[in-house]
Every structure is written in C-alpha cells, then in structure tokens.
Write an enzyme that holds these catalytic residues in place. Structure first.
Site, PDB file in Angstrom:
ATOM      1  N   CYS A   1      22.766 -12.620  14.827  1.00 21.45           N
ATOM      2  CA  CYS A   1      21.507 -11.165  15.901  1.00 21.45           C
ATOM      3  C   CYS A   1      22.346 -10.612  15.880  1.00 21.45           C
ATOM      4  O   CYS A   1      23.258 -10.931  16.383  1.00 21.45           O
ATOM      5  CB  CYS A   1      20.703 -11.307  17.179  1.00 21.45           C
ATOM      6  SG  CYS A   1      19.683 -11.466  17.201  1.00 21.45           S
ATOM      7  N   TRP A   2      22.453  -9.445  15.381  1.00 18.85           N
ATOM      8  CA  TRP A   2      23.029  -8.084  15.424  1.00 18.85           C
ATOM      9  C   TRP A   2      22.660  -8.059  16.968  1.00 18.85           C
ATOM     10  O   TRP A   2      23.583  -6.832  17.435  1.00 18.85           O
ATOM     11  CB  TRP A   2      22.628  -7.105  14.513  1.00 18.85           C
ATOM     12  CG  TRP A   2      23.323  -7.701  13.345  1.00 18.85           C
ATOM     13  CD1 TRP A   2      23.580  -8.741  13.003  1.00 18.85           C
ATOM     14  CD2 TRP A   2      23.485  -6.398  12.213  1.00 18.85           C
ATOM     15  NE1 TRP A   2      24.220  -8.411  11.551  1.00 18.85           N
ATOM     16  CE2 TRP A   2      24.051  -6.865  11.288  1.00 18.85           C
ATOM     17  CE3 TRP A   2      23.320  -4.762  12.406  1.00 18.85           C
ATOM     18  CZ2 TRP A   2      24.002  -6.265   9.689  1.00 18.85           C
ATOM     19  CZ3 TRP A   2      22.929  -4.389  11.394  1.00 18.85           C
ATOM     20  CH2 TRP A   2      24.137  -4.806   9.960  1.00 18.85           C
ATOM     21  N   GLU A   3      21.170  -7.958  17.614  1.00 19.53           N
ATOM     22  CA  GLU A   3      20.793  -7.891  18.802  1.00 19.53           C
ATOM     23  C   GLU A   3      20.270  -5.889  18.902  1.00 19.53           C
ATOM     24  O   GLU A   3      20.624  -5.668  19.466  1.00 19.53           O
ATOM     25  CB  GLU A   3      21.912  -8.502  20.315  1.00 19.53           C
ATOM     26  CG  GLU A   3      22.251  -9.547  20.288  1.00 19.53           C
ATOM     27  CD  GLU A   3      23.232 -10.055  21.101  1.00 19.53           C
ATOM     28  OE1 GLU A   3      23.739  -9.129  21.931  1.00 19.53           O
ATOM     29  OE2 GLU A   3      23.409 -11.120  20.962  1.00 19.53           O
TER      30      GLU A   3
END
Ligand code: SF4
Ligand code: SF4
Length: 166
Positions: A42-44
């Site tokens: 997840c890149w957030e």
C-alpha cells in the site's frame, strides 16, 4: 498505514479498484466486496479512502501514531472539501485532524491517452509533461541562474563562515 475495507459498508462499486495506483484493491469474487489484497504494498496515498462513496475504507494505524487500543477512523466529506482523521485512545480521549482535499469532480480528469502526443523536442526540455499549464504557472516556471544563487545572502553567509573556520 495501509488501508482495509469494512465489508459490511462496501457495496462493491469498484471506485477504489479503479483509483488504486498500486493495484491492490480488488473485488473479492465470492463476496463481491472490495479487499486490500496486499497491505504491504500500500502506498498509503489514501486515494481509495477519498474515493469511496460509502466511507467503507479505513487505515490500520501504526503503533507510533496510534498506540494499542486505539481506533483510527477516516471521514471523507467532499461537500466540505475535507478529510478528517479521528483517533480514539483507550482512555477515551479523542484527537481529530482535518485536512483539505481536492474536490475535482469524479471522472473529470483526462487520462494520458487523451492528451496530444508530445513532440520529440520535448525530451530536451526541463519541463515535465503538461508543465507549466497544469501547474497554473502563468508565464512559465521560475528559474534561477547559478550567479543569482551565489548572490543569495544565506549562501554568502555560509561561504564566509566556512572561510572563517579554515
Ligand atoms: Fe491503493 Fe492508495 Fe488505497 Fe493503498 S491507500 S490501497 S495504494 S489507493
Ligand atoms: Fe467498496 Fe468503497 Fe471500494 Fe466502492 S469504493 S468497492 S464501496 S470499498
């Protein structure tokens, strides 16, 4: 802080799947609900949180940000142009953070293939695609020459300090 989906709130519309740059939001073929299949990737970026019309996506707070026993709830309010983070601690304290979000209308952003193909001459330019137009920098991007940089008072002070220390 990677995201996860409350499956009871999700209606399977797929907006999060379309927008996720890491391609980790998938619709589960059995439940027909979204699921983050690989939280480690997840890149957030929280694009999915902002895109979800059902407020069905939250994030798992890291312990340094939200200690054990906490809850982190993300609230998307596009009509106000804000996204809010609510932390609830074990002792009942709450902390709320409100941040502005872009309110570009859904589906109004053109995809890359809809733009005119760049010329080969653009490879020699220091500007990235669609700059400066999309930075809204009328008259072009500001530049600074090497000479101007050397004249900057902070740079001058640093140079004289260095010389004095020698
Ligand atoms: Fe994908 Fe970004 Fe959502 Fe992570 S936060 S699941 S990278 S859209
Ligand atoms: Fe479910 Fe929200 Fe994703 Fe739509 S955007 S599939 S409601 S989690």
């Amino acid at each position: 802080m990677p995201t996860f989906v409350y499956m009871t709130a999700c209606d399977g519309c797929g907006h999060c799947v379309d927008i996720c740059p890491s391609d980790i939001m998938h619709i589960d073929p059995t439940t027909r609900r979204a699921v983050n299949i690989e939280p480690n990737f997840c890149w957030e970026c929280y694009s999915c949180v902002k895109a979800c019309p059902q407020n069905a996506i939250d994030d798992r707070g890291y312990s340094d940000f939200a200690p054990m026993g906490h809850k982190v709830r993300v609230l998307r309010e596009p009509e106000k142009g804000t996204i809010s983070w609510r932390l609830k601690f074990r002792d009942g304290r709450e902390k709320n953070f409100v941040s502005p979000i872009r309110t570009t209308e859904w589906g109004s952003i053109k995809c890359a293939s809809e733009y005119e193909q760049p010329s080969t001459a653009s490879f020699d330019s220091a500007e990235l695609a669609h700059e400066p137009d999309y930075l809204k920098a009328d008259g072009g991007l500001r530049t600074i020459s090497k000479q101007q940089f050397k004249k900057h008072p902070i740079a001058k002070e640093k140079t004289s300090n260095l010389k004095a220390a020698e």
